[in-house]
Design an enzyme around this catalytic site. Sequence first.
Site, mmCIF file in Angstrom:
data_model
loop_
_atom_site.group_PDB
_atom_site.id
_atom_site.type_symbol
_atom_site.label_atom_id
_atom_site.label_comp_id
_atom_site.label_asym_id
_atom_site.label_seq_id
_atom_site.Cartn_x
_atom_site.Cartn_y
_atom_site.Cartn_z
ATOM 1 N N ARG A 53 0.846 -1.203 0.000
ATOM 2 C CA ARG A 53 0.000 0.000 0.000
ATOM 3 C C ARG A 53 0.876 1.246 0.000
ATOM 4 O O ARG A 53 1.556 1.545 0.970
ATOM 5 C CB ARG A 53 -0.900 0.016 1.234
ATOM 6 N N ARG A 79 1.434 -6.452 -9.811
ATOM 7 C CA ARG A 79 1.946 -5.811 -8.594
ATOM 8 C C ARG A 79 2.279 -6.795 -7.481
ATOM 9 O O ARG A 79 2.888 -6.411 -6.477
ATOM 10 C CB ARG A 79 0.951 -4.762 -8.082
ATOM 11 N N HIS A 152 -0.121 3.853 -10.258
ATOM 12 C CA HIS A 152 -1.044 4.266 -9.193
ATOM 13 C C HIS A 152 -0.292 5.056 -8.112
ATOM 14 O O HIS A 152 -0.199 4.629 -6.959
ATOM 15 C CB HIS A 152 -1.667 2.997 -8.614
ATOM 16 N N ASP A 196 -12.913 9.381 -6.232
ATOM 17 C CA ASP A 196 -12.518 8.243 -7.065
ATOM 18 C C ASP A 196 -13.020 8.544 -8.475
ATOM 19 O O ASP A 196 -14.143 8.211 -8.836
ATOM 20 C CB ASP A 196 -13.126 6.943 -6.526
ATOM 21 N N GLU A 254 -2.920 9.344 -10.909
ATOM 22 C CA GLU A 254 -2.401 8.201 -11.650
ATOM 23 C C GLU A 254 -2.443 8.431 -13.158
ATOM 24 O O GLU A 254 -3.406 8.994 -13.677
ATOM 25 C CB GLU A 254 -3.230 6.952 -11.324
#
Length: 291
Positions: A53, A79, A152, A196, A254
Site C-alpha cells: 500500500r 503488482r 497508481h 474516485d 495516476e
Amino acid sequence: MSQLPQPRLLSCADATGAVYDQGAHVTDWIPTGHAPVLWLSPSTALEKGSPIRGGVPICFPWFADGASGGREPKHGFARTTPWHVETRESSDHEAVIVYRLHDTDIKDPAHREQFPHRFEAEYSVRFGPELLLQLNVTNTDDHAFDFEEALHAYLVVGDVHRVRVEGLDGAAYRDKVLDQDGCVQEGELTPEGEVDRVYESSADVAVVDPVLGRVLRIRKTGSQNTVVWNPWAEKAAALPDVGADGWTDFVCVEGANVGANAVRLEPGQTHSMGYRVSVETTPEDPGKPPA
C-alpha cells in the site's frame, strides 16, 4: 506468508529511491533538498504475494476488477509478481533500474486463465531531480489482445483537505463514488470527501500543496486517463493498511489507460506509457504549519 526481501536502494547526488522486486514497486523517491514525495503506509504488509500500500503500484493487465468486472486480484497480477532486474546503473545525477516481466513468470493458473496471452513488459525507473517511470508492454503472441494499465502513484501531501489539483478543468470523468458517467470538471479539484474519478485527460496535472509549500507537477505520455483517488475517513477506516489518519497524508494521481481507453495491441506491437513527477518549492501557507 514470508517477508519480502529488502528493497533495492538507489542513489545519486540529486535523489535517493527504493524499489521492491515484487511488482517492480517503487516505494520511495526523495529529491535532494526536498521532503519525501511518495507516501508509503507504515502498516502495509511487506509479505510475498501481498500488495504493497503506497508508493507506485503497477496496475496490469487490468485496473480495479477489470473493464467487464469480476477479475481478481484487484488491479491485476503484476503488482504481486516478482519482476526480474535487467540493468541497474548510477551517474552523478541519475540512478536507473530496469525491470522485465514475461507471461511465463505468471505461475498462478487462475491469473493465466484470466489473461492467457504472451507478453513482455519492461519497466524503467529513473531517480533524479525528477522521477521518471516508463512501462512498455509488447505483444509476443500471435493474436491481438487488450489490456488496462495504471501507475497508481500515492503522492505525499501536508493535508488532503488543503490541496488543489489543477490541469483537469473541462475534462469529462466517471465518478466512481456516485457511479455516474459524463461528469465534467469545473475549475480545479479541491477534495471535500471521498474522491474516485477516472478523467478523460492526457494533460499535465499539478498538485498544489500550501501546507508543505510545494507543487508536484505530473506529466504523462501514452496515457489517455488520469485517475484521482482518496478514500476519505469512513472508507479509510475500513482499510487496515491506511487507517483512521493515514488518508489525510496523500492523494493518488495516476497515469492510466482504462475502460474504453484500454490498449489494443497487435502481435509484435509495443505500447509505452510514461509518468514523470517534479517538485517546485513555494511559500508555505502561514495559516497552518506543515503536517
